[in-house]
Write a protein that holds these residues in place. Structure first.
Motif, mmCIF file in Angstrom:
data_model
loop_
_atom_site.group_PDB
_atom_site.id
_atom_site.type_symbol
_atom_site.label_atom_id
_atom_site.label_comp_id
_atom_site.label_asym_id
_atom_site.label_seq_id
_atom_site.Cartn_x
_atom_site.Cartn_y
_atom_site.Cartn_z
ATOM 1 N N ASP A 48 60.345 22.999 -40.641
ATOM 2 C CA ASP A 48 60.638 22.697 -41.967
ATOM 3 C C ASP A 48 61.218 21.683 -43.085
ATOM 4 N N LYS A 49 61.976 20.548 -41.615
ATOM 5 C CA LYS A 49 62.212 18.894 -41.819
ATOM 6 C C LYS A 49 60.777 18.637 -42.519
ATOM 7 N N VAL A 50 61.432 18.103 -43.298
ATOM 8 C CA VAL A 50 59.992 16.674 -43.761
ATOM 9 C C VAL A 50 60.046 15.640 -43.950
ATOM 10 N N LEU A 51 59.211 15.244 -43.538
ATOM 11 C CA LEU A 51 59.051 13.865 -42.622
ATOM 12 C C LEU A 51 58.745 12.859 -43.649
ATOM 13 N N SER A 52 59.764 11.616 -43.811
ATOM 14 C CA SER A 52 59.485 10.477 -44.485
ATOM 15 C C SER A 52 57.277 9.424 -44.862
ATOM 16 N N VAL A 53 57.991 8.953 -45.751
ATOM 17 C CA VAL A 53 56.817 8.424 -45.846
ATOM 18 C C VAL A 53 56.604 7.946 -45.292
ATOM 19 N N ALA A 54 57.409 6.577 -43.958
ATOM 20 C CA ALA A 54 57.182 6.086 -43.286
ATOM 21 C C ALA A 54 57.027 6.559 -42.139
ATOM 22 N N GLU A 55 58.073 8.094 -41.736
ATOM 23 C CA GLU A 55 57.108 8.897 -40.697
ATOM 24 C C GLU A 55 56.500 9.511 -40.635
ATOM 25 N N GLN A 56 55.604 9.347 -41.908
ATOM 26 C CA GLN A 56 53.813 10.435 -41.533
ATOM 27 C C GLN A 56 53.353 9.403 -41.336
ATOM 28 N N THR A 57 53.488 7.950 -41.618
ATOM 29 C CA THR A 57 52.379 7.143 -41.692
ATOM 30 C C THR A 57 53.204 6.297 -40.336
ATOM 31 N N GLN A 58 53.857 6.525 -40.110
ATOM 32 C CA GLN A 58 53.971 5.772 -38.105
ATOM 33 C C GLN A 58 52.830 7.528 -36.896
ATOM 34 N N PHE A 59 53.243 8.301 -37.774
ATOM 35 C CA PHE A 59 52.549 9.112 -36.655
ATOM 36 C C PHE A 59 50.794 9.588 -37.543
ATOM 37 N N ASN A 60 50.501 9.417 -38.436
ATOM 38 C CA ASN A 60 48.734 9.537 -38.518
ATOM 39 C C ASN A 60 48.337 8.022 -38.006
ATOM 40 N N THR A 61 49.237 7.458 -37.490
ATOM 41 C CA THR A 61 48.821 5.549 -36.871
ATOM 42 C C THR A 61 48.665 6.401 -35.606
ATOM 43 N N LEU A 62 49.676 7.178 -34.966
ATOM 44 C CA LEU A 62 49.477 6.994 -34.042
ATOM 45 C C LEU A 62 48.311 8.560 -33.320
ATOM 46 N N LEU A 63 48.433 9.169 -34.117
ATOM 47 C CA LEU A 63 47.197 10.236 -34.264
ATOM 48 C C LEU A 63 45.775 9.821 -34.551
ATOM 49 N N ASP A 64 46.357 8.759 -35.251
ATOM 50 C CA ASP A 64 44.388 8.095 -35.280
ATOM 51 C C ASP A 64 43.692 7.571 -34.025
ATOM 52 N N ARG A 65 44.571 6.977 -33.352
ATOM 53 C CA ARG A 65 44.127 6.351 -31.716
ATOM 54 C C ARG A 65 43.890 7.590 -30.863
ATOM 55 N N ARG A 66 45.373 8.162 -31.425
ATOM 56 C CA ARG A 66 44.694 9.560 -29.824
ATOM 57 C C ARG A 66 43.213 10.666 -30.888
ATOM 58 N N LEU A 67 42.632 10.780 -31.399
ATOM 59 C CA LEU A 67 41.519 10.431 -31.851
ATOM 60 C C LEU A 67 40.438 10.133 -32.242
ATOM 61 N N ALA A 68 40.549 8.688 -31.700
ATOM 62 C CA ALA A 68 39.651 7.516 -31.453
ATOM 63 C C ALA A 68 39.465 7.545 -29.676
ATOM 64 N N GLY A 69 39.968 8.566 -28.858
ATOM 65 C CA GLY A 69 39.846 8.508 -27.823
ATOM 66 C C GLY A 69 41.329 7.516 -26.436
ATOM 67 N N HIS A 70 42.165 7.412 -27.431
ATOM 68 C CA HIS A 70 42.708 6.188 -26.504
ATOM 69 C C HIS A 70 43.526 7.099 -25.423
ATOM 70 N N PRO A 71 44.769 7.214 -24.423
ATOM 71 C CA PRO A 71 45.281 7.747 -23.607
ATOM 72 C C PRO A 71 46.709 8.137 -24.664
ATOM 73 N N ILE A 72 47.354 9.411 -24.145
ATOM 74 C CA ILE A 72 48.712 9.485 -25.092
ATOM 75 C C ILE A 72 49.744 8.712 -23.914
ATOM 76 N N ALA A 73 49.328 7.855 -22.762
ATOM 77 C CA ALA A 73 50.070 7.547 -22.216
ATOM 78 C C ALA A 73 50.545 6.099 -22.538
ATOM 79 N N HIS A 74 49.176 5.697 -23.261
ATOM 80 C CA HIS A 74 48.895 3.506 -23.757
ATOM 81 C C HIS A 74 49.857 3.767 -24.934
ATOM 82 N N ILE A 75 49.424 5.200 -25.777
ATOM 83 C CA ILE A 75 50.320 5.175 -27.346
ATOM 84 C C ILE A 75 51.170 5.320 -27.407
#
Length: 283
Positions: A48-75
């Motif tokens: 139930d912990k709410v992410l900070s704006v910086a944490e949410q932004t960082q996660f969204n950036t990582l997720l976008d790379r994975r959705l584009a097909g980049h390997p988890i290990a490279h991310i």
């Protein structure tokens, strides 16, 4: 808008599943742990912990790379192999679970002579470092043709504290001093055929083709190593290869033709031919 850990994981899992990820919930958890710099247990302890704006932004950036097909290990820049956390980069292959089978086969070799070990095409250093962790009394050398791989594997060895591992740059046996002999030579060389459709699928799309593809139906490098290795064995030394699921027979025939003995093929965790080995005996 920021969300709770639980909500972030659920939404990301849905997006990843829709994009074709084979492990969407695991991918989401790994990326969120990386964004938060926390262990997996943290996600389940604080859903139930709410992410900070910086944490949410960082996660969204990582997720976008994975959705584009980049390997988890490279991310994330790392991958676990044989319980070792290895740094990885797009200049090398990502260590895979099937390659742990090669390590197992090597560790189970009967009558392995005393002497050093050579890992050809070491990449991240995964095989060399796994063997070093099990055989601290043996000296292990890794070789890779790419300077980036040589540096990466050296960094992994230093970071993990393996003083019995040396990484050299060069093509196969080129960096090895004349007269040097090994009790065991292992390799996960390029073995994919040039026109294999798998080269355009999944994580492989983002890995160096030079570490994946070999001529002669994927067997050219295996044939070269098998031939040249005979000069570098102590008496009764072993050669162990990883190869494609459909190459076991061809690799066995190659080793037998070159005079190797006790030649056999072992299967991976999925029951496919994956590791072939032979022993070089002259007496």
């Amino acid at each position: 808008m920021t969300q709770t850990i639980d909500a972030v994981l659920k939404q990301a899992t849905q997006h990843l599943a829709a994009s074709g990820s084979e492990s969407p919930s695991l991918d989401a958890a790994v990326l969120l742990c990386h964004a938060l710099d926390k262990p997996r247990s943290y996600l389940f302890t604080w859903p139930d912990k709410v992410l900070s704006v910086a944490e949410q932004t960082q996660f969204n950036t990582l997720l976008d790379r994975r959705l584009a097909g980049h390997p988890i290990a490279h991310i994330t820049g790392e991958r676990e192999f044989w319980s070792l956390s290895l740094q990885v980069s797009p200049t090398t292959l990502i260590p895979r679970p099937d390659t742990e089978r090669l390590v197992e086969v090597a560790l189970e070799l009967p009558e392995l002579p005393q002497g050093s070990i050579l890992d050809l095409g070491t990449g991240t250093g995964a095989i060399a470092l796994a063997l070093a962790s099990e055989w601290p009394q043996r000296t292990i050398m890794g070789v890779d043709i790419r300077s980036e791989a040589q540096q990466l594997a050296s960094n992994n060895a230093q970071r993990l504290g393996f003083n019995n591992v040396t990484i050299k740059q060069g093509s196969w046996f080129a960096p090895i001093e004349a007269g040097t002999k090994f009790a065991l030579i292992v390799s996960n060389p390029p073995y994919i055929k040039e026109n294999d459709p798998h080269l355009e699928q999944g994580d492989v799309r983002f890995e160096p083709k030079s570490a994946l593809v070999a001529q002669d139906q994927g067997l050219a490098d295996i044939a070269y190593i098998s031939d040249q290795a005979r000069q570098y064995f102590v008496e009764g030394g072993w050669l162990v290869f990883e190869h494609g699921y459909d190459q076991g027979l061809a690799v066995r025939q190659q080793l037998v033709m070159l005079g190797y003995q006790e030649v056999r093929t072992e299967q991976d965790y999925g029951g496919q031919d994956r590791v072939t080995l032979g022993r070089f005996v002259t007496k």
